[in-house]
Design a protein around this motif. Structure first.
Motif, PDB file in Angstrom:
ATOM      1  N   TYR A 268      32.700  42.525  42.663  1.00 33.73           N
ATOM      2  CA  TYR A 268      33.494  41.307  42.858  1.00 33.73           C
ATOM      3  C   TYR A 268      34.984  41.577  42.626  1.00 33.73           C
ATOM      4  CZ  TYR A 268      28.986  38.937  42.377  1.00 33.73           C
ATOM      5  OH  TYR A 268      27.700  38.531  42.541  1.00 33.73           O
ATOM      6  N   THR A 269      35.819  40.685  43.164  1.00 34.30           N
ATOM      7  CA  THR A 269      37.239  40.703  42.789  1.00 34.30           C
ATOM      8  C   THR A 269      37.374  39.917  41.489  1.00 34.30           C
ATOM      9  OG1 THR A 269      37.967  40.767  45.074  1.00 34.30           O
ATOM     10  CG2 THR A 269      39.577  39.997  43.453  1.00 34.30           C
ATOM     11  N   MET A 270      38.018  40.534  40.515  1.00 32.43           N
ATOM     12  CA  MET A 270      38.230  39.883  39.214  1.00 32.43           C
ATOM     13  C   MET A 270      39.739  39.870  38.964  1.00 32.43           C
ATOM     14  SD  MET A 270      36.950  38.778  36.373  1.00 32.43           S
ATOM     15  CE  MET A 270      38.340  37.885  35.716  1.00 32.43           C
ATOM     16  N   ARG A 271      40.309  38.670  38.907  1.00 33.60           N
ATOM     17  CA  ARG A 271      41.763  38.554  38.693  1.00 33.60           C
ATOM     18  C   ARG A 271      42.037  38.080  37.264  1.00 33.60           C
ATOM     19  NH1 ARG A 271      45.686  38.541  42.388  1.00 33.60           N
ATOM     20  NH2 ARG A 271      44.223  38.097  44.078  1.00 33.60           N
ATOM     21  N   VAL A 272      42.915  38.786  36.592  1.00 37.09           N
ATOM     22  CA  VAL A 272      43.280  38.427  35.219  1.00 37.09           C
ATOM     23  C   VAL A 272      44.600  37.656  35.244  1.00 37.09           C
ATOM     24  CG1 VAL A 272      44.014  39.367  32.996  1.00 37.09           C
ATOM     25  CG2 VAL A 272      42.073  40.351  34.182  1.00 37.09           C
ATOM     26  N   TYR A 273      44.591  36.509  34.570  1.00 40.43           N
ATOM     27  CA  TYR A 273      45.811  35.690  34.447  1.00 40.43           C
ATOM     28  C   TYR A 273      46.584  36.254  33.255  1.00 40.43           C
ATOM     29  CZ  TYR A 273      48.480  31.287  33.975  1.00 40.43           C
ATOM     30  OH  TYR A 273      49.464  30.328  33.893  1.00 40.43           O
ATOM     31  N   LEU A 274      47.763  36.785  33.549  1.00 37.66           N
ATOM     32  CA  LEU A 274      48.504  37.548  32.537  1.00 37.66           C
ATOM     33  C   LEU A 274      49.866  36.903  32.248  1.00 37.66           C
ATOM     34  CD1 LEU A 274      48.879  40.142  30.822  1.00 37.66           C
ATOM     35  CD2 LEU A 274      49.755  41.262  32.877  1.00 37.66           C
ATOM     36  N   PRO A 275      50.008  36.222  31.102  1.00 39.13           N
ATOM     37  CA  PRO A 275      51.294  35.614  30.764  1.00 39.13           C
ATOM     38  C   PRO A 275      52.232  36.611  30.075  1.00 39.13           C
ATOM     39  CG  PRO A 275      49.499  34.705  29.434  1.00 39.13           C
ATOM     40  CD  PRO A 275      48.973  35.923  30.116  1.00 39.13           C
ATOM     41  N   TYR A 276      53.524  36.395  30.260  1.00 39.13           N
ATOM     42  CA  TYR A 276      54.507  37.175  29.508  1.00 39.13           C
ATOM     43  C   TYR A 276      55.728  36.295  29.289  1.00 39.13           C
ATOM     44  CZ  TYR A 276      57.566  37.822  33.533  1.00 39.13           C
ATOM     45  OH  TYR A 276      58.420  37.588  34.581  1.00 39.13           O
ATOM     46  N   GLY A 277      56.574  36.700  28.330  1.00 38.28           N
ATOM     47  CA  GLY A 277      57.779  35.917  28.048  1.00 38.28           C
ATOM     48  C   GLY A 277      57.773  35.467  26.593  1.00 38.28           C
ATOM     49  N   VAL A 278      58.881  34.889  26.169  1.00 39.01           N
ATOM     50  CA  VAL A 278      58.996  34.527  24.752  1.00 39.01           C
ATOM     51  C   VAL A 278      58.373  33.161  24.428  1.00 39.01           C
ATOM     52  CG1 VAL A 278      60.997  35.951  24.183  1.00 39.01           C
ATOM     53  CG2 VAL A 278      61.334  33.675  25.152  1.00 39.01           C
TER      54      VAL A 278
END
Ligand code: FAD
Length: 305
Positions: A268-278
């Motif tokens: 399957y395609t598995m997409r990770v939601y990846l946050p960054y920033g302060v």
């Protein structure tokens, strides 16, 4: 009850100042967030992509109250997309945006203009944008702006929240060809008048919505860590004769990484939601509200480095 208290704290400037100035262990934030800087986002994206994952990057921030802040957020996305493109990471890396971070709460037209600029930059880079969904007072405005964006950028993704009573109808509206819809349960504290309150009712709604999206012609993006929902999605994909490349699973960075790897191994395609920033505070508090067991871990880390 505890969930409501944590979500109320997520909206409190006073608690944010308290927690934000406490020496919170980097490890706690790092568990869910790539880091503060663009380079952190790029480095973690490279690592995730090299292990076979797709990524949706989120520049942290929400409920922006000034045009300057909204402009800063827009520029952060333009810089991000430029860097991702230069590194050849588009695709499988796309971006997620919050319209409230682009000024939606005080100037819808400004938020729309900035969202368009980000969609254009994503198109130039060869990737897509998904528009996150926030609390229910913004749902109509967000869906309206999304429809406008999709006229010129048809692959702009929507997010629908299964806890809202309206969402089954919204799924029917958005299940057509070319549409990308991320289905999640919903992360905000919503009143009973608009949202199911019991987990069982939310789960039932999630399955009804999933059936509509899987039966439709668009690309369902199944955003959940719930083992039952994942199993039901796998089952429905077979039932509706969907090829593995016609839909995808999505999970948040740091949550159930073993299951993320299992889904990739199963094709399957598995997409990770990846946050960054302060501005990690609101995001982190919503994650703690989803799993109060993590609160003890978080509280223990206050005061330690
Ligand atoms: P739950 O019933 O909450 O959890 C099921 C199981 O997953 C738990 O038993 C536990 O094992 C595990 N789990 C869940 N959360 C955690 C955690 N924080 N830490 C450790 N384990 C956990 N919400 C919005 O309102 N708007 C959005 O735009 C949005 N975008 C999202 C994008 C993605 C890719 C994902 C995965 C979620 C998004 N969410 C969004 C959050 C979502 O609405 C839920 O709040 C969140 O995913 C938890 O719901 P769940 O489906 O995982 O099920």
């Amino acid at each position: 009850m505890l969930r409501s208290v944590i979500l109320a704290a997520a909206r409190s400037d006073r608690v944010e100042r308290l927690v934000g100035t406490a020496p919170v262990s980097r490890d706690v934030v790092r568990r869910y967030v790539a880091g503060a800087a663009l380079d952190d986002a790029l480095k973690t994206s490279r690592e995730l992509v090299s292990s076979g994952l797709a990524v949706s990057l989120d520049y942290l921030g929400e409920d922006t109250t000034s045009p300057e802040q909204a402009a800063t957020t827009k520029q952060a996305y333009l810089d991000l997309l430029g860097a991702l493109s230069a590194e050849g990471l588009c695709p499988p890396v796309e971006v997620s945006i919050k319209l409230s971070a682009l000024g939606q709460l005080f100037d819808e037209k400004l938020a729309y203009r900035y969202a368009r600029e980000i969609c254009q930059a994503a198109t130039n880079a060869g990737t897509t944008v998904t528009v996150d969904m926030e609390d229910h007072t913004t749902t109509d405005s967000t869906l309206e702006l999304l429809m406008q964006l999709r006229k010129d950028f048809p692959d702009t993704g929507a997010v629908l929240q299964a806890y809202l009573r309206r969402t089954e109808a919204d799924c029917r509206e958005l299940a057509g060809a070319g549409s990308r819809v991320r289905l999640c349960k919903g992360a905000y504290d919503e009143p009973e008048s608009v949202a199911f309150q019991a987990k069982l009712d939310v789960d039932r709604s999630y399955v009804r919505c999933l059936n509509i999206l899987m039966a439709g012609e668009g690309r369902p993006m199944v955003a959940t860590h719930d083992p039952r929902m994942v199993a039901i999605a796998e089952d429905r994909a077979k039932w509706f004769d969907r090829s593995p490349d016609s839909f995808e699973f999505q999970m948040l960075y740091g949550i159930r990484p073993d299951e993320q790897r299992r889904l990739i191994a199963d094709g399957y395609t598995m997409r990770v939601y990846l946050p960054y920033g302060v501005q990690w505070y609101g995001y982190l508090m919503r994650r703690l509200a989803e799993r109060p067991a993590n609160l003890a871990f978080f509280l223990r880390s206050l005061g330690s480095r």
